[in-house]
Design a protein around this motif. Structure first.
Motif, PDB file in Angstrom:
ATOM      1  N   SER A  84     -23.362 -28.850  93.855  1.00  0.00           N
ATOM      2  CA  SER A  84     -22.705 -28.200  95.001  1.00  0.00           C
ATOM      3  C   SER A  84     -23.483 -26.991  95.510  1.00  0.00           C
ATOM      4  O   SER A  84     -23.332 -26.592  96.659  1.00  0.00           O
ATOM      5  N   LYS A  85     -24.346 -26.438  94.684  1.00  0.00           N
ATOM      6  CA  LYS A  85     -25.126 -25.265  95.079  1.00  0.00           C
ATOM      7  C   LYS A  85     -26.440 -25.655  95.753  1.00  0.00           C
ATOM      8  O   LYS A  85     -27.164 -24.813  96.266  1.00  0.00           O
ATOM      9  N   MET A  86     -26.763 -26.957  95.742  1.00  0.00           N
ATOM     10  CA  MET A  86     -27.998 -27.446  96.339  1.00  0.00           C
ATOM     11  C   MET A  86     -27.824 -27.649  97.840  1.00  0.00           C
ATOM     12  O   MET A  86     -26.713 -27.877  98.312  1.00  0.00           O
ATOM     13  N   THR A  87     -28.938 -27.583  98.550  1.00  0.00           N
ATOM     14  CA  THR A  87     -28.900 -27.915  99.977  1.00  0.00           C
ATOM     15  C   THR A  87     -28.733 -29.427 100.115  1.00  0.00           C
ATOM     16  O   THR A  87     -28.957 -30.179  99.155  1.00  0.00           O
ATOM     17  N   GLU A  88     -28.391 -29.858 101.321  1.00  0.00           N
ATOM     18  CA  GLU A  88     -28.232 -31.297 101.549  1.00  0.00           C
ATOM     19  C   GLU A  88     -29.536 -32.043 101.269  1.00  0.00           C
ATOM     20  O   GLU A  88     -29.533 -33.110 100.655  1.00  0.00           O
ATOM     21  N   SER A  89     -30.657 -31.479 101.692  1.00  0.00           N
ATOM     22  CA  SER A  89     -31.932 -32.162 101.458  1.00  0.00           C
ATOM     23  C   SER A  89     -32.264 -32.202  99.957  1.00  0.00           C
ATOM     24  O   SER A  89     -32.825 -33.196  99.484  1.00  0.00           O
ATOM     25  N   GLU A  90     -31.929 -31.172  99.232  1.00  0.00           N
ATOM     26  CA  GLU A  90     -32.137 -31.182  97.776  1.00  0.00           C
ATOM     27  C   GLU A  90     -31.248 -32.237  97.113  1.00  0.00           C
ATOM     28  O   GLU A  90     -31.682 -32.929  96.191  1.00  0.00           O
ATOM     29  N   GLN A  91     -30.017 -32.373  97.601  1.00  0.00           N
ATOM     30  CA  GLN A  91     -29.117 -33.388  97.056  1.00  0.00           C
ATOM     31  C   GLN A  91     -29.664 -34.788  97.315  1.00  0.00           C
ATOM     32  O   GLN A  91     -29.647 -35.649  96.431  1.00  0.00           O
ATOM     33  N   ILE A  92     -30.166 -35.030  98.520  1.00  0.00           N
ATOM     34  CA  ILE A  92     -30.736 -36.335  98.864  1.00  0.00           C
ATOM     35  C   ILE A  92     -31.950 -36.628  97.983  1.00  0.00           C
ATOM     36  O   ILE A  92     -32.108 -37.738  97.465  1.00  0.00           O
TER      37      ILE A  92
END
Length: 110
Positions: A84-92
């Motif tokens: 949840s603390k990651m950016t969307e691009s990091e999550q992808i």
């Protein structure tokens, strides 16, 4: 699979981590100050289960994702917090990395 409700443990854990009292959290999510502590205590003891809207408000105040409150074990809860603390691009990127890792591990097992 455990049938134990994880919400009480997760609520208490998240609330304690940021140093809020039961009463304070109850007031922040909109409970009457006279009953806020008691209501939160019932939720943390597992005597009552908050409805989904209340859980959302609690998660927001506790700065945790909603799914954190439903995690059955500590590792999954910790992963939910980190993701949840990651950016969307990091999550992808993480999703792709995990998919690749699972594919390569499964190919080696055939």
């Amino acid at each position: 699979m455990s049938t134990k409700n994880p919400i009480p443990e997760r609520l208490k854990e998240a609330r304690s981590r940021i140093g809020l009292s039961q009463r304070t959290l109850g007031i922040l999510v909109g409970f009457d100050p006279a009953s806020a502590s008691s209501r939160m205590n019932h939720y943390e003891k597992g005597r009552h289960v908050p409805d989904i809207d209340t859980l959302r408000r609690m998660a927001d105040e506790l700065n945790v994702p909603l799914n954190y409150l439903f995690c059955d074990d500590q590792k999954t809860a910790e992963l939910a917090l980190l993701i949840s603390k990651m950016t969307e691009s990091e999550q992808i990127s993480l999703i792709e990395l995990l998919k690749e890792s699972l594919i390569s591990n499964n190919n080696g097992k055939r």
